[in-house]
Structure formats: C-alpha cells, structure tokens
Design an enzyme around this catalytic site. Structure first.
Site, PDB file in Angstrom:
ATOM      1  N   GLU A 150       0.805  -1.229   0.000  1.00 10.58           N
ATOM      2  CA  GLU A 150       0.000   0.000   0.000  1.00 10.58           C
ATOM      3  C   GLU A 150       0.830   1.267   0.000  1.00 10.58           C
ATOM      4  OE1 GLU A 150      -0.761  -2.581   1.845  1.00 10.58           O
ATOM      5  OE2 GLU A 150      -2.863  -3.038   1.437  1.00 10.58           O
ATOM      6  N   THR A 189      19.014  -7.197  17.024  1.00 10.85           N
ATOM      7  CA  THR A 189      19.079  -6.084  16.065  1.00 10.85           C
ATOM      8  C   THR A 189      18.653  -6.479  14.647  1.00 10.85           C
ATOM      9  OG1 THR A 189      21.368  -6.522  15.451  1.00 10.85           O
ATOM     10  CG2 THR A 189      21.017  -5.050  17.318  1.00 10.85           C
ATOM     11  N   ASP A 241      10.387   2.177  26.361  1.00  7.60           N
ATOM     12  CA  ASP A 241       8.989   2.260  26.819  1.00  7.60           C
ATOM     13  C   ASP A 241       8.849   3.205  28.012  1.00  7.60           C
ATOM     14  OD1 ASP A 241       8.649   0.348  24.952  1.00  7.60           O
ATOM     15  OD2 ASP A 241       8.195  -1.296  26.339  1.00  7.60           O
ATOM     16  N   CYS A 382     -21.811  15.470  22.013  1.00  5.54           N
ATOM     17  CA  CYS A 382     -22.458  15.208  20.729  1.00  5.54           C
ATOM     18  C   CYS A 382     -23.637  14.252  20.904  1.00  5.54           C
ATOM     19  CB  CYS A 382     -21.425  14.703  19.726  1.00  5.54           C
ATOM     20  SG  CYS A 382     -21.976  14.944  18.037  1.00  5.54           S
ATOM     21  N   HIS A 508     -17.617  18.764  19.863  1.00  2.00           N
ATOM     22  CA  HIS A 508     -16.618  17.854  20.450  1.00  2.00           C
ATOM     23  C   HIS A 508     -15.501  18.650  21.117  1.00  2.00           C
ATOM     24  CE1 HIS A 508     -18.089  14.058  18.681  1.00  2.00           C
ATOM     25  NE2 HIS A 508     -18.560  14.865  17.744  1.00  2.00           N
ATOM     26  N   GLU A 510     -13.401  17.691  23.092  1.00  2.00           N
ATOM     27  CA  GLU A 510     -12.184  16.876  23.282  1.00  2.00           C
ATOM     28  C   GLU A 510     -11.110  17.163  22.241  1.00  2.00           C
ATOM     29  OE1 GLU A 510     -15.160  15.739  22.387  1.00  2.00           O
ATOM     30  OE2 GLU A 510     -15.086  14.005  21.043  1.00  2.00           O
TER      31      GLU A 510
HETATM   32  N1  GLN Z   1     -25.024  10.290  15.495  1.00  2.00           N
HETATM   33  C1  GLN Z   1     -25.227  11.644  15.901  1.00  2.00           C
HETATM   34  C2  GLN Z   1     -25.340  12.567  14.701  1.00  2.00           C
HETATM   35  O1  GLN Z   1     -24.932  12.226  13.617  1.00  2.00           O
HETATM   36  C3  GLN Z   1     -24.115  12.104  16.819  1.00  2.00           C
HETATM   37  C4  GLN Z   1     -22.795  12.169  16.144  1.00  2.00           C
HETATM   38  C5  GLN Z   1     -21.623  12.175  17.087  1.00  2.00           C
HETATM   39  O2  GLN Z   1     -21.759  11.847  18.255  1.00  2.00           O
HETATM   40  N2  GLN Z   1     -20.443  12.532  16.590  1.00  2.00           N
HETATM   41  O3  GLN Z   1     -25.812  13.650  14.821  1.00  2.00           O
END
Ligand code: GLN
Length: 535
Positions: A150, A189, A241, A382, A508, A510
């Site tokens: 690939e 190695t 690690d 979400c 989101h 995050e």
């Molecule tokens: N499934 C829901 C939507 O499409 C929430 C999407 C999500 O949580 N990223 O609106």
C-alpha cells in the site's frame, strides 16, 4: 524555505510513529521554529470518516472540518497548533484527485501512470503543506510499515523528494523495534537491520533511527545497528517504553534529536524553551489523588475509539493533581443491567461521548438517567447531548416516545432530527456538519461561567440536531439551553441548573483540549466530579 522531515516505520506497526513525529515537532518548535505536521495514510478510503471506530479508532476533526486519523490528535496536543486539510492525505485522496484531473482532460492525452502521475500528486501534497502553512519545518509521518504494498508509491515519492531537495532540506527518521528475547536475554538487532535494508531497497537511506525497545540499548547493540545501518551512532535515538507519552519529547531531547536535525538542515541551534513541558511532566508524575470516571459507549472494546476524550479527562485531572481512572462501560451490556448502582459504584462522574447508529443507545440513556437522578456529574458529548435531551423529555417532561430519527426514522416524538440541510444528501463521506461553528453563550449559565466568554468556536461532527419544536417544553421543565449557534438557531449546549454538573454539548470539546490547557468543559466536569462526595 521550508525543510521536510519524514517519519517512517519498520518491523511492525504500533511502534509509536505518531508520538515520535509529534515529539520531534514539539522539540523543533521549542527551538523557535514554526512547525507543521502531516500524515500520509496508505488506505484507499478518501478519509477515515466512514470507517468503523472499532477498526480504526477515533476520527479526529480539524478546525476546518476535515475528518482525519487519530494521530492528528496527538500532533495537535503535542505542538498546540491547528492543523488543516493539508494534514491528512490518504491513497484514496491521491487517486481520486488524479482520476478527477484525468476526466477533466488536464493531462492532455498522456497515459496516466503510477510514476510520475501518482508520485507527483503525492509530492505536491507535501509541498502544499509547506507552502500553505509557511512553516520552517514540516514533519510528515508515513502510515503503515516499510515494505507494505500500500505505501510503496508513497516511499517512491519520498525517494524522488530527496532527489529534488537534497539532504539539507529533507531528512528521514526511521522508527524500528529492537526486541528483547527472554531466554537468551539479549536485544536483537536483526529486525532493525532488515527494515533498513528494506528501506534502502526503495532508495531511501535513513538519517536518524529511532529504536523502540523495553530496555536501554547496550553500547555494542548500538554500534552494531550503526555499522549495519550506515547511520552515525549519535543519530540512533532510543525510545525506551515509558509510562506516560508526554515523557517522550524529553527523552529525545536528552539525546539531542532536534540538534541533529537542525545541523543537517544548516539551521541555527538556539536554546530550547521546554520549561512548560518539564513542569507538565512533573505534574503528571506527582498526582496526589485519583478518581474514577465512567465512560459509557458502544466502542469500548477499542479504547482508541475515544482517545481524545480520555486525553481530555487526563488533562483536566492534571490541573487538580488527580489521576483519572476510566471505568469502561459497554452501553449495550448496560441495557440488560438491572442494578446500575453496581456498575457506577465507584464513579465520581459519568460521560457519554459521541457515536452513531442505534446499538446500545438505551444503555446510554439509562446511564444519563442514573446520573441525573443521583446527581452525579454528567458530561455529554455530541450523541451524549442528544441523548440527554431525549432522557429529559422522556423521564421529566413525560414525552414517553421521545427519540431520535437516527434510531427510529418514524418515531412519534423526534426530539432529535436530521438537520434540514442533510435531508437531500446521498453521499455519506465528508457530508456531516463538520469543523468550527460559533456558539453564543447565555449569560448567567454554567457554560458562560466556565468559558468566561460570550462567543466560542468549537468543532463539530454530526448529522442530527435538537428539534427546536420541543425547546419550550423542555425549558418549562427546567432544562437550560445555554449555547446556541445563532445563524442556524441550532442548540449547542444544554444544562440542568438543579444538578451539580449536568452539561452536554453538540460539539466535540475533546479536540481542543491540550495537556497544559484543559478544555473548560472537561476542567469543570472533573472539578465537579472530584467534589462529588455523595457518591
Ligand atoms: N449520530 C449523531 C449525529 O450524527 C451524533 C454524532 C456524534 O456523536 N459525533 O448527529
């Protein structure tokens, strides 16, 4: 003029190429250089947006609305720079763009070939990242393992790139594994030697080797790798690690990886500004408390599916010197569970992150109800926001059939419905509401207090939205709509002021949390969870 660093991997996957690339970028940035990052993925999907999170892990979303590989999340968390559409290139993207050009007649009758047409397209994407970002140094990670069918065209393109740019403008970092064999009790190695040979077969001689191992290399092992690999001994960087990935840049810094790169590029070696990162590591290594947070989702069998959520929880934990232990709760299993108090016994907070499709939904709703009734801090992301409104409509407002048309197209009470501009969309790839949208925060709400701002920008990835026809009913029952996208009147944040913390957002958060700068919603969720003493 932009310089280019390429990070390849050999022996096997999962060696931490993404963290290696991110660490190098962080160290170069700490020397005062403007850096930008890019990932090449050798699969044929145009982007990972349509791939199963259980197979591929989280889909990271950039501010400009690209659905990308989860490694970009590491990149942004390490270098704290916003990436964009030039940052994640796949074989699918390369091939479709070449075919599109061919159909338009752009090649003026030429026979389209892997070399030079596909390889040129790949090189153009690398140059484009340099030109559009105006970075001093672009770090490009090549997904997969050297020798994969690939990625072979990508490697060929890198060989050509080196010819065009020379050693002072392009540099190859190769990451390999040096396994330790129990029994004979020694580091081996040969896999590394073979992987360098494989790379040379493709016309590439690595400049730096990053060796992943579980113990430090001995002098003689290092010498052997250097000799067989034709790599100066000081250019062999050990990646032993570690407990915490944020430690890796410091380990590389101790071995002067950034100086080796800058010297090859004939760039100035200034002193590194790394105090902020050292402080972070100190904090991470000296956490004094710990709490458990339950993460309820349907992709829990692959923790990488929620990697940015987990990292964001950790970041907020660092601020309060608290280690976050995740209680992974499979939402489908939760549907059959009668005693939720058993599942959430030790949890100080509950989180329901994003997701798609109907599997496990009722389990998530049960978890949200449990959090609300028992006043356990709840953060919904979400899908976690959509389900919080359904739970509230069903159990507080008496709308028994409340649901989302995503799970039941013909449901009687569509609290959550397909966005109007999604109704005529046929293609699934890249068509969600993606990337940055503005959200106006209502004064006097928790959201406003957390952000200290009237308007915020957050990243999105959804197709469904809260149905405003139900807004009044929910409001009359005590739910507060604290964040709205004004141009579309779309609900962005909800909260229940009667609870300690019951906040959920359509976006989101995050994706915007950083290790040294936790996101306000995660920050306040963890704060509320730490202070939650009734559970
Ligand atoms: N499934 C829901 C939507 O499409 C929430 C999407 C999500 O949580 N990223 O609106």
């Amino acid at each position: 003029m932009t310089k280019y660093v390429f990070v390849t991997g050999g022996v096997c996957s999962g060696l931490g190429k993404g963290i290696t690339a991110s660490s190098i970028a962080l160290l170069l940035k700490a020397k005062g250089y403007k850096v930008f990052m890019q990932k090449f993925d050798p699969y044929m999907n145009v982007d990972p947006g349509t791939m199963s999170p259980i197979q591929h892990g989280e889909v990271f979303v950039t501010a400009d609305g690209c659905e990308t590989d989860l490694d970009l999340g590491h990149y942004e968390r390490f270098i704290d720079e916003e990436l964009n559409y030039t940052s994640n290139i796949t074989n699918g993207k390369i091939y479709s763009s070449v075919i599109e050009k061919e159909r338009k007649g752009d090649f003026l009758g030429a026979t389209i070939q892997i070399v030079p047409h596909i390889s040129n397209e790949i090189k153009n994407k690398i140059y484009e990242a340099g030109i559009t970002s105006k970075a001093d140094i672009v770090i490009t990670e090549i997904g997969g393992t050297v020798g994969d069918i690939e990625s072979s065209v990508m490697m060929e393109s890198l060989r050509q790139f080196r010819l065009e740019q020379g050693r002072e403008n392009s540099l190859f970092v190769h990451t390999t594994l040096v396994p330790y064999l129990y029994g004979s009790n020694e580091l081996k190695t040969k896999p590394t030697q073979n992987s360098i040979i494989e790379l040379r077969r493709l016309g590439i001689q690595p400049d730096i080797l990053v060796t992943r191992s579980n113990i430090s290399l001995t002098e003689s092992t290092k010498k052997k790798i250097a000799l067989f690999g034709s790599i100066p001994e000081e250019n062999i960087i050990e990646a032993v690690d570690v407990q915490n990935i944020y430690q890796i840049p410091m380990n590389f810094h101790d071995q002067k990886i950034e100086d080796i790169i800058l010297k090859q590029f004939n760039l100035k070696l200034s002193t590194s500004k790394l105090k902020y990162w050292k402080d972070l590591i100190h904090t991470v290594n000296h956490l004094t408390k710990e709490i458990e947070i339950s993460l309820v989702g349907k992709y829990t069998e692959l923790h990488d599916a929620y990697i940015s959520v987990v990292e964001s929880l950790k970041h907020a934990g660092y601020k309060y010197e608290t280690k976050i232990n995740i209680n992974w709760v499979d939402s489908e299993a939760l549907e059959k569970e009668v005693d939720l108090s058993k599942v959430f016994k030790n949890s100080k907070g509950i989180i329901v992150p994003g997701g798609f499709g109907s599997r496990g939904i009722e389990g998530m709703i049960k978890a949200i109800e449990y959090a609300r009734v028992n006043d356990i801090p709840y953060l919904g992301l979400c899908l976690g926001m959509q389900l919080a409104t359904i739970e509230f409509a069903r159990n507080v407002c008496g709308v028994k059939d409340a649901n989302s048309t995503e799970f039941n197209e013909l449901c009687k009470e569509p609290i959550i419905d397909l966005m109007s501009d999604q109704k005529c969309i046929i293609n699934m790839g890249g068509t969600l509401r993606l990337g940055n949208y503005e959200c106006s925060l209502k004064e006097g709400t928790k959201a406003h207090e957390f952000y200290h701002q009237d308007k915020i920008l957050e990243r999105h990835r959804h197709r469904y939205e809260f149905n405003n026809q139900y807004k009044e009913l929910l409001e009359n029952n005590g739910l507060v709509f604290s964040g709205i996208n004004e141009p579309s009147n779309l609900v962005e944040i909800i909260e229940l002021p009667t609870q300690k913390f019951h906040v959920a957002c359509q976006f989101h958060p995050e994706f915007k949390s950083r290790p040294t700068r936790p996101h306000p919603l995660f920050d306040n969720f963890i704060k509320a969870s730490i202070n939650n003493d009734n559970h």
